[in-house]
Every structure is written in structure tokens, then in C-alpha cells.
Design an enzyme around this catalytic site. Sequence first.
Site, mmCIF file in Angstrom:
data_model
loop_
_atom_site.group_PDB
_atom_site.id
_atom_site.type_symbol
_atom_site.label_atom_id
_atom_site.label_comp_id
_atom_site.label_asym_id
_atom_site.label_seq_id
_atom_site.Cartn_x
_atom_site.Cartn_y
_atom_site.Cartn_z
ATOM 1 N N LYS A 175 0.864 -1.177 0.000
ATOM 2 C CA LYS A 175 0.000 0.000 0.000
ATOM 3 C C LYS A 175 0.901 1.228 0.000
ATOM 4 C CE LYS A 175 -1.804 2.967 2.739
ATOM 5 N NZ LYS A 175 -1.896 4.099 1.806
ATOM 6 N N GLU A 385 10.123 16.182 14.553
ATOM 7 C CA GLU A 385 10.469 16.043 13.138
ATOM 8 C C GLU A 385 9.633 17.004 12.295
ATOM 9 O OE1 GLU A 385 9.256 12.461 11.040
ATOM 10 O OE2 GLU A 385 11.267 12.317 10.190
HETATM 11 P P1 NAD Z 1 2.597 8.383 7.462
HETATM 12 O O1 NAD Z 1 2.899 7.639 8.708
HETATM 13 O O2 NAD Z 1 1.598 9.462 7.494
HETATM 14 O O3 NAD Z 1 2.114 7.381 6.310
HETATM 15 C C1 NAD Z 1 2.901 6.287 5.908
HETATM 16 C C2 NAD Z 1 2.000 5.248 5.281
HETATM 17 O O4 NAD Z 1 1.150 4.698 6.284
HETATM 18 C C3 NAD Z 1 1.084 5.770 4.183
HETATM 19 O O5 NAD Z 1 1.012 4.823 3.147
HETATM 20 C C4 NAD Z 1 -0.261 5.878 4.906
HETATM 21 O O6 NAD Z 1 -1.366 5.808 4.064
HETATM 22 C C5 NAD Z 1 -0.185 4.680 5.829
HETATM 23 N N1 NAD Z 1 -1.088 4.753 6.976
HETATM 24 C C6 NAD Z 1 -1.536 5.846 7.624
HETATM 25 N N2 NAD Z 1 -2.342 5.483 8.663
HETATM 26 C C7 NAD Z 1 -2.380 4.133 8.666
HETATM 27 C C8 NAD Z 1 -3.035 3.169 9.501
HETATM 28 N N3 NAD Z 1 -3.787 3.524 10.529
HETATM 29 N N4 NAD Z 1 -2.845 1.861 9.224
HETATM 30 C C9 NAD Z 1 -2.053 1.472 8.203
HETATM 31 N N5 NAD Z 1 -1.422 2.343 7.373
HETATM 32 C C10 NAD Z 1 -1.576 3.662 7.603
HETATM 33 O O7 NAD Z 1 4.015 8.916 6.928
HETATM 34 P P2 NAD Z 1 4.293 9.889 5.684
HETATM 35 O O8 NAD Z 1 3.849 11.248 6.071
HETATM 36 O O9 NAD Z 1 3.765 9.266 4.437
HETATM 37 O O10 NAD Z 1 5.879 9.831 5.609
HETATM 38 C C11 NAD Z 1 6.711 10.642 6.342
HETATM 39 C C12 NAD Z 1 7.260 9.913 7.540
HETATM 40 O O11 NAD Z 1 7.952 8.735 7.114
HETATM 41 C C13 NAD Z 1 8.277 10.710 8.315
HETATM 42 O O12 NAD Z 1 8.086 10.565 9.691
HETATM 43 C C14 NAD Z 1 9.597 10.077 7.900
HETATM 44 O O13 NAD Z 1 10.655 10.279 8.811
HETATM 45 C C15 NAD Z 1 9.222 8.659 7.758
HETATM 46 N N6 NAD Z 1 10.188 7.952 6.914
HETATM 47 C C16 NAD Z 1 11.018 7.027 7.483
HETATM 48 C C17 NAD Z 1 11.979 6.391 6.718
HETATM 49 C C18 NAD Z 1 12.894 5.354 7.307
HETATM 50 O O14 NAD Z 1 13.459 4.561 6.551
HETATM 51 N N7 NAD Z 1 13.094 5.304 8.621
HETATM 52 C C19 NAD Z 1 12.088 6.700 5.360
HETATM 53 C C20 NAD Z 1 11.232 7.654 4.818
HETATM 54 C C21 NAD Z 1 10.281 8.265 5.605
#
Ligand code: NAD
Length: 492
Positions: A175, A385
Site C-alpha cells: 500500500k 520532526e
Molecule cells: P505516514 O505515517 O503518514 O504514512 C505512511 C504510510 O502509512 C502511508 O502509506 C499511509 O497511508 C499509511 N497509513 C496511515 N495510517 C495508517 C493506519 N492507521 N494503518 C495502516 N497504514 C496507515 O508517513 P508519511 O507522512 O507518508 O511519511 C513521512 C514519515 O515517514 C516521516 O516521519 C519520515 O521520517 C518517515 N520515513 C522514514 C523512513 C525510514 O526509513 N526510517 C524513510 C522515509 C520516511
Amino acid sequence: MKRYQLHIDGQYRAPKSGAWFETQNPFTGETWAEIPRGDEQDVDLAVQAAHRALTTGPWAEMTATQRGALMRKLGDLIAQEATSLAETEVRDNGKLFAEMHGQLNYLPQWFYYYGGLADKIEGSTLPLDKKGYFAFTRHEPVGVVVAITPWNSPLLLLAWKLAPALAAGCTVVVKPSEFTSASTLEFAALFEKAGFPPGVFNVVTGFGAEVGTALVEHPLVAKISFTGSDATGRIINEKAARLLKHTSMELGGKSPNVVFEDADLEQAVFGAISGIFAATGQTCIAGSRLLVQRSIHDEFVKRLLEVARSARMGDPMSADTQVGPVTTPPQFKKVLDYIDVAKKEGATVVLGGKKGTAPECGNGWFVEPTIFTGVRNDMRIAQEEVFGPVLSIISFEDEADALRIANDVRFGLAAAVWTTDIGRAIRMSEKLQAGTVWVNTYRAVSFMAPFGGYKDSGLGRENGIEAVKAFLQTKSVWINTGAVASNPFVMR
Ligand code: NAD
């Protein structure tokens, strides 16, 4: 306008809901495509297909060597499509074409490396303490894997999960983020071209609360491999714990980039800038806390500003652009809100601090590269962040002070040290609480180097040989070679 389809069981198909949602280009603000709004019915179809492929049919029957060959073929196809996939990513997430093109050209390496590893996953024979048995271990696929990815680097971060999962023999339902789903849907076409059996790789697009939740809760899913914010990671991990599912969590960061007075300052300036302004700061490893030794603070800030001021915002497709737009409207608002918070907390803006309104920014969601000095480590701008082009500069006295400040944060994804003293470099790399420490460099990653978080930055590691273990489960097999069955009612 392009209308995409879900990819389930080797076929593109419409969502059961009959609904699509719009996706925008962050540079123009315009809708450019429609993404299928999946729901729990599509999730069920995809997970059932993945489970069938896992347990019956050609994928389940294939040798690991054949699996590896398919993965290498996929790598070749990605290389052929790198430019067009990179263009789709830029249209959807607004990051620089130069960066996304670099990522897509690098992506095949994950499939070559883990494709090569597929047939080197070996069990062991056990030197048992009991006579009359031969025992050995097998490492088997953990099951159907759900990959949930964020919007900043959709295909790169997917490959970090997908390549080791396929090497392990798992099947996958992904997803992607609702903001950047297009490239993953296009990528799915390469699977059938490479010759993967249907059901090995499935894509269900949609929203976290709908598709994400249904995937996490599906009884046939064995593992959730998640990259995203720590807030979402906690929700998923809680559910997975209740349902006894495996998880890997790649979460956020607030990484310290530490510059000592003995550093090569020109290099350190470049490292500080690429640490925070590359990818418009929308990277989990952003060096968003710049710790500068007090003795060189003013000189370093002067040099930093000279370079940072020259950063050109504009069309991410243009080779001249150095800072692109923020990917989503909520993120754009969040970054500007954090700038206000920092101002109210008493930090001093020495660069930027506003939305980008230059003509070359068009209608895009631009935030000026922003630098704050006078930041204290207990301010929100130093602890939370931002995920945008906002740098907080904090000064320190000596090595002990630098370490104390660097580690005084709940995250621990990455850290960097700039120094010409090898002893200091080693001491710091030992004591910094982060899954990756760079010395005199920033943002280097490889399929070979384990990557993941300490503290609130996550659980588990991606990349490197050990990543494949996260998609395996171990079975012990006992064979009686002559042990005599004894009376079961008499304990041995
Ligand atoms: P997010 O947590 O908002 O969303 C990530 C994914 O989770 C999306 O596909 C979203 O639709 C899904 N999601 C949201 N709620 C959910 C739920 N309740 N159940 C299942 N899936 C759900 O993150 P974002 O805003 O898309 O990305 C930014 C974040 O990602 C930042 O915090 C960043 O630091 C982190 N990130 C981490 C890495 C790493 O390797 N550690 C790499 C890139 C980004």
C-alpha cells in the site's frame, strides 16, 4: 487525465468501490491523475492472491535459484524504465528529477543483490546433546508480507522491503502513500514482464484508515513492514502485537549533524546543506539539528549562509533547480507552522522562514530554505520532526557537550560527525545513539549497509544481508536415526 487501476493477482483491475481519488503535482498544484480508492474487498482479494501464490503454484514450487533469476530480470527491467518511473515520481512527489532519476537507476542493485542472496539462505545441522537423532534447521518464508510506504521515496523504500522479501520466498501486498501511488502502480507491470507468477506482488492503493487498516488486520497477513511516521508506526505495531503479527518499523528522525572546530569546514558546509535541503528536507535522515562547536560557530554560519543563499527553487524537472516544492498541502502547512513555533520559541531566523513566492515557484507548495540560529535543544524545533527544509543550529562547547545534546532526543535514525581527528571520530561513532553514523559525509546509503532506527526511530533493520532474516522463520527438523522409543509415561 490518467486513471490508474489496482494491481491484484497479476492483473490491473478497477477498485470494488468504483471510486477514484485525485493526485496532484506539487509543482503546479494541479490534479494530473486518478488513483483507485481501494477498500477491504480489494484488500481481501489481494491478500488471498498473495496467499495462494505463497502456498500453491509456481512461486511456491520454484527453487531459490529460479527466484533469484526472476529478481535479476526485474532489476534489468527497472533499469530500462528508470527514466519514465522517475518522471512519474517527480510529477507526484515534486522531488528533483536529478535525485529520483539517481534513485531509480540505483534501484536494480537491490534486486541483483538480494536475487543473488536468494539461494544462499542456508540452515545448519545441530550438534545435538541427545543421541539417536539428526537435526537441522530450515529458514522458510514468514508468509504474506504487507509493505506500507510513505510519500518521499516511494519505489526506493519499497525496494528495501520487497527485494529481501522476495529473496526469502514471501509474497507481497503493497500500500503506497495516498499522495504518491502512481509510480508503484506503474512498477507493478514490470513483474509480469519479468515472468513472476500472478499474486506474488499486488498493489492496493487508498487511504491509511481504510486500506492500511484492512491489510494490517487481515488474518492471512503474517508480517507488516512499515515505513512512515512514528505516530502511524505505533498504531500499526499495537494492532500487530494484539494479532501476533511480525513487524518492521522504519520511522522518523531528528538527526544530529555535529561539526567540530577541527573539521574541513568547506566539506562540512556542503554536508550540512545536503543533509537538510536535499529532497527539500523531506527525508527521514535529514540532518535537521546542526551542532556546531562554539569556537567556530559564527564563521561556520557565515560560510553556510553564503552557500545556502544561492539555492535555487523551481521546477523539479529542471537540472538547474536545487530545492523543489514540499510534496503535500498538509505537509506544506505543517512546515510553515513549525517555522512559526520556532520563532515564538525565540530562535533567530537567519535565512528564509516564509513560503516561496519567487516567480519560478509558480503555484507550487514551496517553503524557502530556512535556517535558525540560537536554538536550544529543548525547543520543539530541536526535538520534533519537521520533514521540511528547516535547519536548527545549536552550539556546543566540547565533545562531551556535543554527545549529550546529540543524544538528548527521542529519535535515533542517523547522525554525522565532521572532524579530522580519527580518535574523536571513532569515540563519537561509538557513543552516538543512532542506527547509522557518518563521519565526514552525509546521506550515504547502500543496499549493503544495514539501515534502521535506535529509540523511537524504529524496530529492525533494512538493507544488508541481515534484512532477509526479517522475512524468514526458522524451523527445526528432528529425524530419529536410532533413538529407541521408550514408555511415554516414564519421563526421560
Ligand atoms: P505516514 O505515517 O503518514 O504514512 C505512511 C504510510 O502509512 C502511508 O502509506 C499511509 O497511508 C499509511 N497509513 C496511515 N495510517 C495508517 C493506519 N492507521 N494503518 C495502516 N497504514 C496507515 O508517513 P508519511 O507522512 O507518508 O511519511 C513521512 C514519515 O515517514 C516521516 O516521519 C519520515 O521520517 C518517515 N520515513 C522514514 C523512513 C525510514 O526509513 N526510517 C524513510 C522515509 C520516511
